[in-house]
Motif scaffolding. Structure first.
Motif: not given
Ligand code: ATP
Length: 356
Positions: A201, A204, A224-226, A228-230, A279, A343
């Protein structure tokens, strides 16, 4: 106070220590001027070694080069690089006052006394410790000491600010507060900063980009979003947050999951056996006819803002699902689950080797 911000380049930097330990395989990394980079990874992955190379506290193996604003500083000692450093252990002079600590680097640089006073005043105000100027450091709390360490590092207007787990020694509440302040500080100063942490965290919240490391290598670099999501691999996915893994064949009967499978291969990944990742927040309890699968409640924990369910009966591992806290489910209850197809992340199947 505005700092000069410069880009930093790491070219083919490997590090083998005298005892033969290979801490880093050759690493390339380009850090933009004014950017905050978070180095994230499990203990022993080489984060601190990379930071120390960038600082000038270690020299890379032959062939490796560190450039500050295009200038080769690989063999330049830390004192001559104009970097600021903040460590977990504060590294302050315990029997000096707060003011003396913050002034230290300025005096070493033979800054005029008036300018030292002015800058120290400014730093103490900025770090909200102006009341503490005449206290000795050994009379301060951990959070206050870390504020002094930050003030001291920034007072000299470094070209690069290097932070090695600066919040690790503090309690959770204080960590979160100081994390927010450091974020504001880095954005406000526009300084190039590299922040080592094993706390996802923190990475991020602070990083413009995160460099995830594993066993002396970079596993992925991204916003950070990449990350986490990719994620590029199951390792990265796991390190970025709790994630569930399902072999692709378990979802093969679901049309929308097949669409997701086609859409979400990490770039450059050859097709082969793959797993789906998702997730805990990306699955819903739905009517039976809409379900991707039925799972049994193995455990349920009320967490205030949500209830976390551990589910069994699908694949070999327990699945972790978050649902609204008012759901109250008996152990053993069978519940229909649907994963939000957008997702689903797909990664190559690999042996479970995670950063527990
Ligand atoms: P942590 O989060 O625990 O601080 P890290 O990711 O920062 O870990 P490093 O401190 O960079 O990891 O260490 C990387 C590897 O290099 C580890 O295996 C460590 O034991 C080894 N290492 C670090 N410093 C030395 C040294 N001076 N001599 C020999 N091996 C070292």
């Amino acid at each position: 106070m505005s700092a000069q911000s410069i880009p930093v380049s790491v070219h083919a930097c490997a590090k083998t220590f005298a005892d033969g330990t290979r801490a880093l395989d050759p690493i390339d990394l380009q850090i933009e001027a004014g950017e905050t980079i978070a180095l994230l990874g499990p203990s022993g992955c080489g984060k601190t070694t990379l930071l120390r190379l960038i600082a000038g506290l270690e020299v890379p193996d032959p062939g490796g080069r560190i450039l500050y604003d295009g200038e080769d500083v690989t063999r330049l000692a830390i004192e001559r690089r104009n970097v600021g450093m903040v460590f977990q252990s504060y590294a302050l002079f315990p029997n000096m006052t707060v003011r003396e600590n913050v002034a230290y680097g300025l005096k070493v640089r033979r800054t005029a006394a008036r300018e030292v006073r002015r800058r120290v005043d400014h730093m103490l105000e900025m770090m909200h410790i102006d009341e503490l100027g005449h206290r000795r450091v050994d009379q301060l709390s951990g959070g206050q000491r870390q504020r002094v360490a930050l003030a001291r590092a920034i007072a000299v207007r470094p070209r690069v600010l290097l932070l090695d787990e600066p919040l690790t020694a503090l309690d959770a509440l204080l960590r979160e507060r100081l994390r927010g302040e450091i974020n504001g500080l880095l954005r406000g100063l526009g300084i190039t900063a590299i922040y080592v942490t094993h706390d996802r965290s923190e990475a991020m919240a602070l990083g413009d980009r995160i460099v995830v490391m594993n066993r002396g290598r970079i596993a992925q670099v991204g916003a950070p979003r990449d990350i986490y999501h990719r994620p590029a691999s199951a390792f990265v996915a796991d390190f970025a947050g709790t994630v569930n893994r399902l072999p692709a064949h378990l979802l093969a009967h679901c049309a929308d999951a097949r669409d997701a499978e086609r859409a979400s291969l990490p770039p450059g990944e050859p097709s082969g056996p793959s797993d789906f990742l998702f997730r805990p927040e990306d699955a819903d309890i739905v009517p039976r006819e809409d379900a991707h699968f039925i799972a049994r409640v193995h455990a349920s924990s009320f967490l205030g803002d949500r209830t976390r369910l551990m589910l069994e009966g699908v694949g070999d591992e327990l699945l972790v699902i978050d649902c609204r806290p008012r759901h109250s489910l008996e152990i053993g209850a069978e519940i229909p689950i649907r994963i939000r197809p957008e997702s689903l992340m797909r990664v190559p199947t690999e042996k479970k080797n995670l950063a527990a």
